[in-house]
Design an enzyme around this catalytic site. Structure first.
Site, PDB file in Angstrom:
ATOM      1  N   PRO A   1     -67.619  85.182   5.694  1.00  0.00           N
ATOM      2  CA  PRO A   1     -69.055  84.967   5.547  1.00  0.00           C
ATOM      3  C   PRO A   1     -69.815  86.287   5.459  1.00  0.00           C
ATOM      4  O   PRO A   1     -69.271  87.351   5.774  1.00  0.00           O
ATOM      5  CB  PRO A   1     -69.423  84.187   6.821  1.00  0.00           C
ATOM      6  CG  PRO A   1     -68.329  84.478   7.782  1.00  0.00           C
ATOM      7  CD  PRO A   1     -67.101  84.705   6.976  1.00  0.00           C
ATOM      8  N   PRO A   2     -71.091  86.231   5.059  1.00  0.00           N
ATOM      9  CA  PRO A   2     -71.872  87.474   4.931  1.00  0.00           C
ATOM     10  C   PRO A   2     -72.053  88.174   6.275  1.00  0.00           C
ATOM     11  O   PRO A   2     -72.179  87.526   7.317  1.00  0.00           O
ATOM     12  CB  PRO A   2     -73.222  86.986   4.374  1.00  0.00           C
ATOM     13  CG  PRO A   2     -72.946  85.646   3.782  1.00  0.00           C
ATOM     14  CD  PRO A   2     -71.833  85.053   4.584  1.00  0.00           C
ATOM     15  N   GLY A   3     -72.059  89.521   6.227  1.00  0.00           N
ATOM     16  CA  GLY A   3     -72.394  90.304   7.402  1.00  0.00           C
ATOM     17  C   GLY A   3     -71.276  90.580   8.372  1.00  0.00           C
ATOM     18  O   GLY A   3     -71.530  91.109   9.455  1.00  0.00           O
TER      19      GLY A   3
ATOM     20  N   GLY B   1     -68.775  92.648   7.802  1.00  0.00           N
ATOM     21  CA  GLY B   1     -68.258  94.014   7.639  1.00  0.00           C
ATOM     22  C   GLY B   1     -67.240  94.189   6.544  1.00  0.00           C
ATOM     23  O   GLY B   1     -66.469  95.148   6.572  1.00  0.00           O
TER      24      GLY B   1
ATOM     25  N   THR C   1     -67.677  94.965   3.303  1.00  0.00           N
ATOM     26  CA  THR C   1     -67.956  96.132   2.467  1.00  0.00           C
ATOM     27  C   THR C   1     -67.822  97.424   3.257  1.00  0.00           C
ATOM     28  O   THR C   1     -67.223  98.399   2.783  1.00  0.00           O
ATOM     29  CB  THR C   1     -69.370  96.023   1.875  1.00  0.00           C
ATOM     30  OG1 THR C   1     -69.475  94.801   1.132  1.00  0.00           O
ATOM     31  CG2 THR C   1     -69.652  97.195   0.946  1.00  0.00           C
TER      32      THR C   1
ATOM     33  N   SER D   1     -63.131  66.631  10.092  1.00  0.00           N
ATOM     34  CA  SER D   1     -62.789  66.905  11.497  1.00  0.00           C
ATOM     35  C   SER D   1     -63.611  66.094  12.493  1.00  0.00           C
ATOM     36  O   SER D   1     -63.361  66.172  13.697  1.00  0.00           O
ATOM     37  CB  SER D   1     -62.965  68.401  11.794  1.00  0.00           C
ATOM     38  OG  SER D   1     -64.313  68.782  11.623  1.00  0.00           O
TER      39      SER D   1
ATOM     40  N   LYS E   1     -65.325  76.848  16.696  1.00  0.00           N
ATOM     41  CA  LYS E   1     -65.703  75.594  17.357  1.00  0.00           C
ATOM     42  C   LYS E   1     -65.603  75.711  18.878  1.00  0.00           C
ATOM     43  O   LYS E   1     -66.472  75.236  19.621  1.00  0.00           O
ATOM     44  CB  LYS E   1     -64.802  74.460  16.858  1.00  0.00           C
ATOM     45  CG  LYS E   1     -65.041  74.066  15.404  1.00  0.00           C
ATOM     46  CD  LYS E   1     -64.075  72.979  14.967  1.00  0.00           C
ATOM     47  CE  LYS E   1     -64.310  72.555  13.520  1.00  0.00           C
ATOM     48  NZ  LYS E   1     -63.376  71.510  13.080  1.00  0.00           N
TER      49      LYS E   1
END
Length: 774
Positions: free
Chosen positions: A357-359, A361, A363, A680, A723
C-alpha cells in the site's frame, strides 16, 4: 660417404653458460659472473686451460646445478682471461670438440664433469647429397639475413667458403640462430649430415615465423599510416578553417571524442560512420541537427564505466537498518544477493518488485538499497506512461526523436551498473501507440537485456549489470508475463510498534531539522506518538503521520517565537489536543455486554486491519434475505452460504426447520458508506445467524475470521497480521482463526501475539462452541 669417429675420455672443470651456446671451431667471448664459473675458469688457467662449456636449460633456473645443465657441451681452450673491476672474469676461448657428459660432481668450489669427447668427420666431401644440402643452407642463409636490419655480406661470403657440412652447420647456428634452444639442438648432433639437416629444418621454421611477423608488421604499419594521413589531413583542414576565420568543424571535435572514449568496436564503427555523414551534411540542416543529437546522446552513455559493489554484507546491513525500520524481507533479500555476489561475481543481477500500500517506504528503500550496495541510484517514474516509445525511444526518422526512459536513466547514472527504480509499474496504461508494459519485457528479462536495443540508439546496450527494483500498489493491473520476470516481495502495513519506532528514529528528527528546531526546543513522548497513530491517522504507511508531526513542529515554532517566556515545549498525550484539535478518528472497541446476533468480525483494508461488526436480525416474513452495508458480490455469496449451512444444522441448535420460509433474515455491516467484499466474513455471518435464530448471545471479547464452505469447513484467509492488530487495539481477548493460518503466527506483531488467545478452527462448530455464551 663414410665417417671417422675419435673418442676420448676427459675430466674437465665446468663453466655454465646462461643463454649462450659454445660451438667447436668458433671463438666465444663472454663474462663469468657466477662464483662456480669464475672458480672453474681459474682452475683451468692454473693447469692446461681446457674447460667444458655447458649451457643451462632454463635461464631462470630453480633446479640443482647438476639437473640444470644440458648433457652435451663443448670442450674449449681458454685463450685469454681478463679480470673486471666488479670481480668477474671475461674469457676469450676457442671451441675444440663436442663432448657428452656422463657424470657431474663437485670439486673444491666448482664442479667437474666426466665427459666423452667425440670427434666425427667425413672421409670425403659427402657426395652430391652433402653438396645439395650445403647449397640449400646458403640459400636459406641469404633469405634469413634479408630479414636482419643490417645484414652482413662478410657472413654470407664466409659461409660460402665452407665446404664441410658439419662445420657449416656450426658456423651458421652460432652466428644466425636466435634461440639458444635451437643452437643446443644443433650442438647435440654429432654426425655432420644429421647436424646440417637439423639446421635446415630450423632455418625453414625461422623464415616462416619471420615472414608472418613481417606481414603483421606491414598490416599494422599500413593502418598507422592511414591514421597518420587522416590526422594530417584533419590538421590541415583546421589550419585552413582558422585562416578563413571560421571555427573548427564539429566533425573533428566528435572524431576526437569518439577516439578518446574507448568504445566497444561495434559502437565506435557506428559513431564514426555517423560522424562521416555529419562532415558531408550542410551546416544548419535538419539532418545535421539530428546527427548532432544522436552523437551527443551516444557519447553520454556509460558503455564501459561502472562502480565497484560493496562486498561487506555486515556494512550493507548497518546502512539498511539505519535508513529503515521494519521491511525485514526486503533487507534479507538484498543481503542474500550481496552474499551470493561475493561468492560468485558473475551472478546476473536480480529484478525485484516491491508490492504494498502507499506510504510503506517502497520508493525510499530503493535509494537505501543503492547506498548499501554502493551503486548509483536512478528513479524512473512510470505512472501514466502509455506510449511504448517512452520505454524504447523514438526512431531517428521522426522530428524531435529522443531515447527512451531506460537509456536516459543510464545517461543520468553515468555508469553501466546502477540501481534503477521503476516506480509505480502498476500505473502503466496502453493505447493505440503500443503497450509500454510489453516493452519492459525485454528490459526485465535477465537473459535478454544484455543486448537491449533502444529505437533511437540503434546499438545493443548491456543492462544485465543493472539492479532493477520495481514498485507497485497492486499486481491486478500488471500483465502476467511481466510479473513472471520479477521476484515479488510484499510489503504489508506497518504495525503500531513499527510506526512508533519509525516516528522516533526518522520522522521526528527529520521534521525538527526541517523546521529549525532542536530536541531541547520540542520533545514528543511515546504516548503522544501512540495518540497520533490511533486517533489522528489511519493508514498503512506513515505519510499522514509525518504530516501530523510537521503540524506539531509548525505550531510549536510559532508558540516559541510569539509567546514570551516559552523556550521549549513538551508534547504528551494529555496536551496534544491543544495542537491538533479534537480526535479525528473514533477507536474500534468491543461492546460493553454480550449481544444476540452481533459478532466481531475482522477485515483487511488498504489502510490496515479493521474491526467489522456484523449484525443479523430475524423478522417474521416470507423468507426474504436482505443484505445491506455496501457489500460486494463475494460477500453476498458468503451470506447465502451461511444461510444454507445454518439450514443444514438447524436441528442441532433447536432452530425451526422452516425458518427460511417463515422468517425474513436481515444481515447488516455498519459503516454503510464503505464498500466491503471478500470471503473471510463467512464464519462471522454464520455465527451471527445462529445467535439470532437461537437467541444465544455472542461473547463480546471474541473476534473471528475465516471463509466457510457448505460443509462447514473453515478455509484460510489473508491479512492475518493486520486483522489481529485491529483485534488487539479494540480490546479483544480471543481470536478464532482457520487452522491453516497457524503458520502465519510468527509474522504477527509480538505485542498482539502475547496478548491474544488464538484458537485454530477446522470446522465452524469449533467457533460456535467457543463464541456462543451458553
Amino acid at each position: 660417404m663414410s665417417i671417422i669417429e675419435k673418442v676420448e675420455n676427459l675430466t674437465l672443470p665446468i663453466v655454465a653458460l646462461r643463454g649462450i651456446v659454445a660451438f667447436p671451431a668458433v671463438t666465444i667471448n663472454f663474462e663469468c659472473t657466477e662464483d662456480e664459473a669464475v672458480a672453474a675458469a681459474n682452475a683451468a688457467l692454473g693447469t692446461d686451460s681446457y674447460v667444458l662449456f655447458l649451457s643451462k636449460k632454463n635461464i631462470g633456473e630453480t633446479e640443482s646445478f647438476e639437473e640444470s645443465l644440458f648433457d652435451v657441451g663443448t670442450v674449449a681452450k681458454i685463450k685469454q682471461s681478463v679480470k673486471t673491476p666488479e670481480g668477474n672474469v671475461r674469457l676469450i676461448a676457442e671451441g675444440l670438440c663436442r663432448a657428452e657428459v656422463s657424470e657431474i660432481r663437485p670439486f673444491a668450489d666448482y664442479y667437474v664433469a666426466e665427459s666423452i669427447c667425440r670427434k666425427i668427420s667425413l672421409t670425403d666431401s659427402g657426395g652430391l647429397r652433402a653438396e645439395a644440402m650445403i647449397e640449400q643452407a646458403n640459400k636459406l642463409l641469404e633469405v634469413l639475413t634479408s630479414f636482419l636490419p643490417a645484414p652482413s655480406d662478410e657472413l654470407k661470403l664466409r659461409a660460402k667458403t665452407i665446404t664441410n657440412p658439419g662445420l657449416l652447420a656450426d658456423f651458421i647456428a652460432s652466428n644466425v640462430l636466435v634461440k639458444y634452444e635451437d643452437k643446443q639442438e644443433i650442438l647435440s648432433k654429432f654426425e655432420p649430415m644429421k647436424r646440417l639437416m637439423a639446421l635446415l629444418k630450423i632455418m625453414e621454421k625461422e623464415i616462416d615465423l619471420l615472414e608472418c611477423e613481417k606481414d603483421i608488421h606491414r598490416s599494422v604499419r599500413a593502418r598507422l599510416n592511414q591514421n597518420q594521413r587522416e590526422y594530417y589531413l584533419r590538421e590541415e583542414m583546421k589550419v585552413i578553417q582558422e585562416e578563413l576565420g571560421g571555427d573548427v568543424s564539429d566533425s573533428d571535435e566528435y572524431y576526437d571524442r569518439i577516439m578518446a572514449a574507448k568504445l566497444p568496436e561495434e559502437v565506435e564503427a557506428k559513431l564514426l560512420k555517423e560522424n562521416s555523414r555529419l562532415a558531408k551534411t550542410p551546416f544548419g540542416s535538419a539532418e545535421a541537427g539530428l546527427i548532432h543529437t544522436y552523437l551527443d546522446t551516444c557519447l553520454e552513455l556509460p558503455w564501459t564505466k561502472k562502480t565497484k559493489d560493496r562486498v561487506s554484507v555486515s556494512a550493507a546491513e548497518k546502512i539498511l537498518d539505519a535508513d529503515h525500520d521494519g521491511l525485514e524481507k526486503v533487507k534479507e533479500r538484498i543481503l542474500e544477493f550481496l552474499a551470493v555476489k561475493q561468492l560468485n561475481p558473475d551472478l546476473k543481477n536480480q529484478i525485484i518488485c516491491l508490492v504494498g500500500p502507499p506510504g510503506v517506504g517502497k520508493t525510499s528503500v530503493g535509494a537505501s538499497i543503492a547506498r548499501a550496495m554502493n551503486r548509483k541510484y536512478v528513479r524512473v517514474s512510470l505512472g501514466g506512461v502509455r506510449d511504448e516509445a517512452d520505454i524504447r525511444g523514438h526512431r531517428k526518422t521522426y522530428i524531435g526523436a529522443m531515447p527512451g526512459r531506460i537509456m536516459n536513466a543510464m545517461a543520468q547514472a553515468k555508469v553501466k551498473n546502477p540501481l534503477i527504480l521503476l516506480d509505480e509499474i502498476d500505473k502503466l496504461t496502453s493505447d493505440a501507440h503500443g503497450d509500454p508494459a510489453s516493452a519492459l519485457l525485454e528490459v526485465l528479462d535477465s537473459e535478454q537485456n544484455c543486448t537491449f536495443r533502444d529505437h533511437f540508439i540503434e546499438l545493443p546496450f548491456d543492462l544485465s549489470e543493472c539492479v532493477f527494483i520495481a514498485t507497485a500498489n497492486t499486481l491486478d493491473t500488471v500483465p502476467r508475463p511481466l510479473i513472471d520476470r520479477m521476484e515479488i516481495i510484499e510489503l504489508k502495513t506497518y504495525t503500531k510498534t513499527e510506526k512508533t519506532q519509525i516516528a522516533k528514529n526518522h520522522l521526528i528528527p527529520k521534521q525538527l531539522k526541517r523546521h529549525g528546531l532542536t530536541k531541547k526546543m520540542l520533545s514528543i513522548n511515546e504516548k503522544a506518538i501512540h495518540e497520533m497513530i490511533d486517533f489522528y491517522t489511519r493508514e498503512a504507511g506513515v505519510r499522514n503521520l509525518e504530516r501530523t508531526i510537521a503540524t506539531l513542529c509548525r505550531k510549536a515554532a510559532k508558540k516559541i517565537l510569539c509567546d514570551d517566556g516559552i523556550e521549549s515545549i513538551k508534547i504528551t498525550d494529555k496536551n496534544i489536543s491543544e495542537f491538533l484539535g479534537a480526535r479525528k478518528l473514533l477507536p474500534d472497541a468491543i461492546s460493553s455486554e454480550d449481544e444476540i446476533g452481533t459478532v466481531n468480525g475482522l477485515a483487511y483494508t488498504e489502510v490496515g486491519g479493521d474491526m467489522l461488526k456484523i449484525e443479523a436480525s430475524i423478522l417474521d416474513g416470507s423468507g426474504k434475505i436482505e443484505l445491506t452495508g455496501s457489500l460486494g458480490d463475494v460477500m453476498k455469496e458468503s451470506a447465502q452460504i451461511a444461510v444454507s449451512y445454518v439450514r443444514s444444522i438447524a436441528s442441532e441448535y433447536s432452530i425451526e426447520k422452516d425458518f427460511y420460509k417463515t422468517k425474513d433474515i436481515h444481515i447488516h455491516c455498519p459503516e454503510g458508506a464503505v464498500p466491503k467484499d471478500g470471503p473471510s466474513a463467512g464464519v462471522t455471518m454464520t455465527t451471527a445467524l445462529v445467535s439470532a435464530l437461537t437467541g444465544i448471545p455472542v461473547k463480546r471479547d471474541v473476534a473471528m475470521t475465516g471463509e466457510i464452505t457448505l460443509r462447514g469447513n473453515v478455509l484460510a484467509i489473508g491479512g492475518l497480521k493486520e486483522k489481529t492488530m485491529a483485534a488487539y487495539s479494540a480490546g479483544v481477548k480471543t481470536v478464532f482463526i482457520p487452522e491453516a493460518n497457524m503458520k502465519d503466527l510468527p509474522d504477527i506483531d509480538p505485542a498482539a501475539r502475547e496478548a491474544l488467545n488464538f484458537v485454530p478452527c477446522k470446522k465452524i462448530s469449533d467457533i460456535l462452541d467457543g463464541a456462543l455464551r451458553k
